[in-house]
Design a protein around this motif. Structure first.
Motif, short mmCIF file in Angstrom:
data_model
loop_
_atom_site.label_atom_id
_atom_site.label_comp_id
_atom_site.label_asym_id
_atom_site.label_seq_id
_atom_site.Cartn_x
_atom_site.Cartn_y
_atom_site.Cartn_z
N THR A 30 -4.56 -4.51 12.37
CA THR A 30 -4.20 -3.13 12.69
C THR A 30 -2.74 -3.11 13.09
O THR A 30 -2.30 -3.92 13.90
CB THR A 30 -5.07 -2.60 13.84
N SER A 32 0.39 -0.50 14.37
CA SER A 32 0.60 0.80 14.97
C SER A 32 2.03 0.88 15.50
O SER A 32 2.55 -0.11 16.01
CB SER A 32 -0.39 0.99 16.12
N GLY A 126 -6.81 11.41 6.72
CA GLY A 126 -7.60 10.43 5.96
C GLY A 126 -6.69 9.68 5.02
O GLY A 126 -5.48 9.84 5.03
N THR A 128 -6.74 6.52 1.45
CA THR A 128 -7.43 5.57 0.58
C THR A 128 -6.61 4.29 0.53
O THR A 128 -5.45 4.26 0.95
CB THR A 128 -7.56 6.12 -0.86
N THR A 132 -6.86 3.70 4.29
CA THR A 132 -8.25 4.15 4.52
C THR A 132 -8.50 4.50 5.99
O THR A 132 -9.19 5.47 6.28
CB THR A 132 -9.24 3.08 4.05
N HIS A 133 -7.96 3.74 6.91
CA HIS A 133 -8.20 3.97 8.33
C HIS A 133 -6.96 4.51 9.04
O HIS A 133 -6.89 4.46 10.27
CB HIS A 133 -8.68 2.68 9.00
N THR A 135 -4.27 6.77 10.87
CA THR A 135 -4.23 7.93 11.76
C THR A 135 -2.78 8.14 12.14
O THR A 135 -1.97 7.21 12.06
CB THR A 135 -5.07 7.72 13.04
N SER A 176 -0.90 4.63 12.74
CA SER A 176 -1.68 3.39 12.84
C SER A 176 -2.34 3.13 11.50
O SER A 176 -2.87 4.05 10.88
CB SER A 176 -2.74 3.49 13.93
#
Length: 177
Positions: A30, A32, A126, A128, A132-133, A135, A176
């Motif tokens: 992840t 961010s 949203g 792809t 995909t995740h 924000t 993120s």
């Protein structure tokens, strides 16, 4: 334009391909942090419908790359002042929703040249692929220039979209992945 820009419709971004590839070492991590975007869109309504002629967006920060934006339809329940777009990159798509905060428009009655300044809140809704995740939230400004058509009485038709427009977009915020 279907969005609030020079004559009260909201502004959209559009983009052109070619993106820096994401680091394979960070593919499952992840990430961010700060993110910024700078874009340009050129559009015309000369045919009676809004047509994007050219667009590009450059993103820098958590994700570095260049892509294109596709204007999309609002979803049921969206207020009329909201606009939605997809930022399309080779690594995937970032879907965004923008809400205008303030709009100022100036029209030269002699030439029908119009300038507009728009501030808006933009949220990632949203994505792809790599996004995909994703924000994030951004504060965005749009500076638009265009030429309005003339009404039958010879005045500038401020209710119609510009015949030709150029919008420069700047956004900064946090993302993120």
């Amino acid at each position: 334009m279907r969005r609030a820009t020079l004559v009260g419709s909201a502004v959209a971004l559009a983009v052109t391909c070619s993106v820096a590839a994401a680091s394979p070492a960070l593919a499952n991590e992840t990430r961010s942090g700060p993110e910024s975007a700078t874009g340009l869109i050129v559009a015309s309504t000369a045919t009676g419908t809004r047509q994007v002629l050219y667009s590009v967006v450059h993103m820098r920060g958590v994700f570095d790359g260049n892509g294109r934006i596709v204007e999309t339809e609002n979803v049921p329940g969206d207020p009329d002042n909201v606009s939605r777009d997809d930022f399309v990159f080779p690594q995937g798509t970032i879907s965004i929703k923008s809400t205008p905060l303030a709009l100022s428009i100036d029209v030269d009655p002699q030439t029908c040249a119009a300038t507009a300044d728009l501030t808006q809140d933009t949220t990632i809704t949203g994505g792809t692929g790599l996004f995909t995740h994703a924000t994030g939230e951004f504060d965005a400004t749009v500076h638009g220039r265009g030429v309005l058509p003339r009404a039958s009485d010879g005045t500038c038709d401020t209710n119609a979209g510009p015949r030709l427009e150029k919008d420069v977009i700047h956004a900064s915020g946090h993302m993120s992945l």
